[in-house]
Design a protein around this motif. Structure first.
Motif, PDB file in Angstrom:
ATOM      1  N   THR A  54       0.666  -1.126   0.448  1.00 48.21           N
ATOM      2  CA  THR A  54       0.589  -0.311  -0.292  1.00 48.21           C
ATOM      3  C   THR A  54       0.682   0.811   0.055  1.00 48.21           C
ATOM      4  O   THR A  54       2.067   1.235   0.705  1.00 48.21           O
ATOM      5  CB  THR A  54      -1.042   0.059   1.217  1.00 48.21           C
ATOM      6  OG1 THR A  54      -2.012  -1.491   1.228  1.00 48.21           O
ATOM      7  CG2 THR A  54      -2.050   1.497   1.527  1.00 48.21           C
ATOM      8  N   THR A  57       0.631   8.192  -2.983  1.00 47.38           N
ATOM      9  CA  THR A  57       1.350   9.551  -3.508  1.00 47.38           C
ATOM     10  C   THR A  57       1.558  10.036  -2.732  1.00 47.38           C
ATOM     11  O   THR A  57       1.389  10.862  -1.566  1.00 47.38           O
ATOM     12  CB  THR A  57       0.294   9.056  -3.769  1.00 47.38           C
ATOM     13  OG1 THR A  57      -0.603  10.168  -4.764  1.00 47.38           O
ATOM     14  CG2 THR A  57       0.069   7.814  -5.421  1.00 47.38           C
ATOM     15  N   PHE A  61      -3.197  10.594  -2.256  1.00 43.98           N
ATOM     16  CA  PHE A  61      -4.292   8.950  -2.748  1.00 43.98           C
ATOM     17  C   PHE A  61      -3.563   7.876  -1.938  1.00 43.98           C
ATOM     18  O   PHE A  61      -2.235   7.644  -2.083  1.00 43.98           O
ATOM     19  CB  PHE A  61      -4.095   9.265  -4.376  1.00 43.98           C
ATOM     20  CG  PHE A  61      -4.550  10.580  -4.836  1.00 43.98           C
ATOM     21  CD1 PHE A  61      -6.425  10.519  -4.751  1.00 43.98           C
ATOM     22  CD2 PHE A  61      -4.029  11.004  -5.678  1.00 43.98           C
ATOM     23  CE1 PHE A  61      -6.994  11.722  -5.039  1.00 43.98           C
ATOM     24  CE2 PHE A  61      -5.020  12.082  -6.121  1.00 43.98           C
ATOM     25  CZ  PHE A  61      -6.427  12.462  -5.962  1.00 43.98           C
ATOM     26  N   TYR A  62      -3.913   7.161  -1.412  1.00 37.99           N
ATOM     27  CA  TYR A  62      -3.656   5.681  -1.304  1.00 37.99           C
ATOM     28  C   TYR A  62      -4.358   4.752  -2.150  1.00 37.99           C
ATOM     29  O   TYR A  62      -5.158   4.958  -2.491  1.00 37.99           O
ATOM     30  CB  TYR A  62      -4.167   5.626   0.540  1.00 37.99           C
ATOM     31  CG  TYR A  62      -3.733   6.207   1.769  1.00 37.99           C
ATOM     32  CD1 TYR A  62      -2.216   5.379   2.084  1.00 37.99           C
ATOM     33  CD2 TYR A  62      -4.552   7.254   1.811  1.00 37.99           C
ATOM     34  CE1 TYR A  62      -2.583   6.348   3.312  1.00 37.99           C
ATOM     35  CE2 TYR A  62      -3.820   7.784   3.056  1.00 37.99           C
ATOM     36  CZ  TYR A  62      -2.485   7.216   3.475  1.00 37.99           C
ATOM     37  OH  TYR A  62      -2.075   7.963   4.994  1.00 37.99           O
ATOM     38  N   GLY A  63      -3.320   3.831  -2.344  1.00 32.51           N
ATOM     39  CA  GLY A  63      -3.787   2.452  -3.903  1.00 32.51           C
ATOM     40  C   GLY A  63      -2.575   1.910  -3.028  1.00 32.51           C
ATOM     41  O   GLY A  63      -1.501   1.918  -2.188  1.00 32.51           O
ATOM     42  N   GLU A  76      -3.207   1.020  -7.703  1.00 32.39           N
ATOM     43  CA  GLU A  76      -4.904   1.259  -7.504  1.00 32.39           C
ATOM     44  C   GLU A  76      -5.790   1.852  -6.894  1.00 32.39           C
ATOM     45  O   GLU A  76      -4.546   1.254  -5.521  1.00 32.39           O
ATOM     46  CB  GLU A  76      -5.618  -1.327  -8.115  1.00 32.39           C
ATOM     47  CG  GLU A  76      -6.654  -1.245  -7.856  1.00 32.39           C
ATOM     48  CD  GLU A  76      -6.610  -2.627  -8.226  1.00 32.39           C
ATOM     49  OE1 GLU A  76      -6.992  -3.095  -9.110  1.00 32.39           O
ATOM     50  OE2 GLU A  76      -7.036  -3.453  -7.248  1.00 32.39           O
ATOM     51  N   PHE A  77      -6.381   2.430  -7.364  1.00 29.38           N
ATOM     52  CA  PHE A  77      -6.732   2.789  -6.134  1.00 29.38           C
ATOM     53  C   PHE A  77      -8.335   2.687  -5.868  1.00 29.38           C
ATOM     54  O   PHE A  77      -9.345   2.732  -6.729  1.00 29.38           O
ATOM     55  CB  PHE A  77      -7.264   4.852  -6.749  1.00 29.38           C
ATOM     56  CG  PHE A  77      -5.555   5.240  -6.726  1.00 29.38           C
ATOM     57  CD1 PHE A  77      -4.548   6.148  -5.672  1.00 29.38           C
ATOM     58  CD2 PHE A  77      -5.266   5.399  -8.473  1.00 29.38           C
ATOM     59  CE1 PHE A  77      -3.972   5.936  -6.220  1.00 29.38           C
ATOM     60  CE2 PHE A  77      -3.199   5.536  -8.112  1.00 29.38           C
ATOM     61  CZ  PHE A  77      -2.943   6.131  -7.237  1.00 29.38           C
ATOM     62  N   CYS A  83      -8.904   1.321 -11.087  1.00 27.88           N
ATOM     63  CA  CYS A  83      -8.960   2.490 -11.054  1.00 27.88           C
ATOM     64  C   CYS A  83      -7.413   1.992 -10.830  1.00 27.88           C
ATOM     65  O   CYS A  83      -6.858   2.355 -10.145  1.00 27.88           O
ATOM     66  CB  CYS A  83      -9.348   3.882 -10.197  1.00 27.88           C
ATOM     67  SG  CYS A  83      -9.004   5.191 -10.759  1.00 27.88           S
TER      68      CYS A  83
END
Length: 103
Positions: A54, A57, A61-63, A76-77, A83
């Motif tokens: 995980t 950014t 944003f967490y992804g 992948e978000f 996404c």
């Protein structure tokens, strides 16, 4: 009397050079060295990046990492799973390993 004047000015130039050297050393230890440490830490974090991690950014944003290439990763978000965005590795500010999240 002129001999004393030249000795005094030579001492003044020596002290000026000494102060300049001291200022550069202080600049190195206060600004340059910490930045180099931070760069090494970030490079180690990016080198240790793996699929399934995980990430946060630089834009907040967490992804989850899906794929890793040389300089880009696919993240992948959200819960949608549709996404998926390719981005540069340099855009990663923090990494959380899956084993760290379970504790």
């Amino acid at each position: 009397m002129s001999i004393l004047a030249t000795e005094g000015s030579g001492l003044g130039i020596g002290m000026s050079v000494l102060w300049i050297v001291i200022m550069f050393v202080a600049l190195y230890f206060m600004m340059i060295r910490p930045q180099q440490k931070e760069n090494k830490k970030k490079n180690a974090m990016l080198a240790d990046l793996a699929v399934g991690d995980t990430v946060l950014t630089t834009s907040g944003f967490y992804g989850m990492v899906i794929d890793i290439n040389e300089e880009t990763i696919i993240v992948e978000f959200g819960n949608n799973k549709n996404c998926r965005i390719p981005m540069q590795k340099a855009a990663i500010s923090m990494v959380e390993k899956p084993e760290d999240a379970t504790e």
